[in-house]
Design a protein around this motif. Sequence first.
Motif, PDB file in Angstrom:
ATOM      1  N   GLU A  83       0.820  -1.196   0.000  1.00  0.00           N
ATOM      2  CA  GLU A  83       0.000   0.000   0.000  1.00  0.00           C
ATOM      3  C   GLU A  83       0.864   1.260   0.000  1.00  0.00           C
ATOM      4  O   GLU A  83       1.997   1.259   0.473  1.00  0.00           O
ATOM      5  N   GLU A  84       0.300   2.329  -0.527  1.00  0.00           N
ATOM      6  CA  GLU A  84       0.962   3.625  -0.501  1.00  0.00           C
ATOM      7  C   GLU A  84       1.223   4.043   0.945  1.00  0.00           C
ATOM      8  O   GLU A  84       0.429   3.765   1.837  1.00  0.00           O
ATOM      9  N   ALA A  85       2.355   4.707   1.148  1.00  0.00           N
ATOM     10  CA  ALA A  85       2.752   5.247   2.452  1.00  0.00           C
ATOM     11  C   ALA A  85       3.221   4.177   3.429  1.00  0.00           C
ATOM     12  O   ALA A  85       3.506   4.469   4.588  1.00  0.00           O
ATOM     13  N   TYR A  86       3.316   2.921   2.980  1.00  0.00           N
ATOM     14  CA  TYR A  86       3.836   1.865   3.851  1.00  0.00           C
ATOM     15  C   TYR A  86       5.226   1.445   3.362  1.00  0.00           C
ATOM     16  O   TYR A  86       5.458   1.264   2.161  1.00  0.00           O
ATOM     17  N   SER A  87       6.154   1.259   4.294  1.00  0.00           N
ATOM     18  CA  SER A  87       7.516   0.842   3.929  1.00  0.00           C
ATOM     19  C   SER A  87       7.660  -0.676   3.952  1.00  0.00           C
ATOM     20  O   SER A  87       8.763  -1.186   3.826  1.00  0.00           O
ATOM     21  N   TYR A  88       6.546  -1.380   4.155  1.00  0.00           N
ATOM     22  CA  TYR A  88       6.596  -2.838   4.168  1.00  0.00           C
ATOM     23  C   TYR A  88       5.444  -3.406   3.338  1.00  0.00           C
ATOM     24  O   TYR A  88       4.483  -2.708   3.001  1.00  0.00           O
ATOM     25  N   ILE A  89       5.570  -4.677   3.010  1.00  0.00           N
ATOM     26  CA  ILE A  89       4.579  -5.388   2.203  1.00  0.00           C
ATOM     27  C   ILE A  89       3.806  -6.332   3.109  1.00  0.00           C
ATOM     28  O   ILE A  89       4.393  -7.041   3.924  1.00  0.00           O
ATOM     29  N   HIS A  90       2.492  -6.346   2.956  1.00  0.00           N
ATOM     30  CA  HIS A  90       1.670  -7.341   3.637  1.00  0.00           C
ATOM     31  C   HIS A  90       1.635  -8.606   2.786  1.00  0.00           C
ATOM     32  O   HIS A  90       1.479  -8.551   1.566  1.00  0.00           O
ATOM     33  N   SER A  91       1.758  -9.753   3.437  1.00  0.00           N
ATOM     34  CA  SER A  91       1.652 -11.042   2.750  1.00  0.00           C
ATOM     35  C   SER A  91       0.708 -11.937   3.554  1.00  0.00           C
ATOM     36  O   SER A  91       0.801 -12.013   4.780  1.00  0.00           O
TER      37      SER A  91
END
Length: 253
Positions: free
Chosen positions: A98-106
């Motif tokens: 997502e925008e503005a997040y420095s990590y990825i959800h999995s």
Amino acid sequence: MKNTYTLLRTLHRKDIKQLMEWSIQFSRDEFISRHKPTIYLYPDSQKETFRELGGLLRCVGTPEKLVKIQEECILKSMYQGIRIPESEGDDKCLYIHEEAYSYIHSYRWKDRENFDRCFYRFGLNDTIKQNMSFIHPELKEFYNVLKNGKGYNRLFGNWIQENEGRIREIYLSFPSRPTLKWVLDSFQPILKDEVYYQLTQFKDLPIKNIGFDSVVEKKPKVTLYFSILLSNYFPLNHTQLVQLTHDYHLNRI
């Protein structure tokens, strides 16, 4: 379930950016060809590909709560991805950045009832020394040899995969895509001959990431990740995906 590639092909669009990723694993005495393709989708103006992904999630037995999470992220996602393994025994995976997040959800699941959540967090080169302390002791020799190899200076940052507060894998990122050959040159003295021979099939392919399992894994492996930009042609099976990766690299030389 339908053929993995038939399902993923329903998401293919020639007019927008899409990536396809695959991987192989090895240890000192074992080589594993993983048939777990992932397609990453970047948004078109109407976010239509993300909506099509939601439809595919329902087709492959995704928990309804997870389908809702994907739908709620459509308008704010920089990209989304799905992994559909050829083996029914392996987890399917959904990736959302997502925008503005420095990590990825999995998110990972095998049935319609349950799913697990992981995070992928990125760090620049100054975090590598700290993160390398999480590598499984059986893989430390691979990392120590690798960092003295001639291609290590092309490293740019690292990812960590975190699940329930535990680090499960550490990935070295190579956006310049050095070929596997330099890794093999470094690893050959500590690999059994059969493992080295299996890896030579891929020596001319560009590497995206190199993953090291952490101390929480009972049978730790090194994982090599490859990816290509999809265009007019979509692979029908794993063999074609590997060949397409070879062809893609040769066309860039």
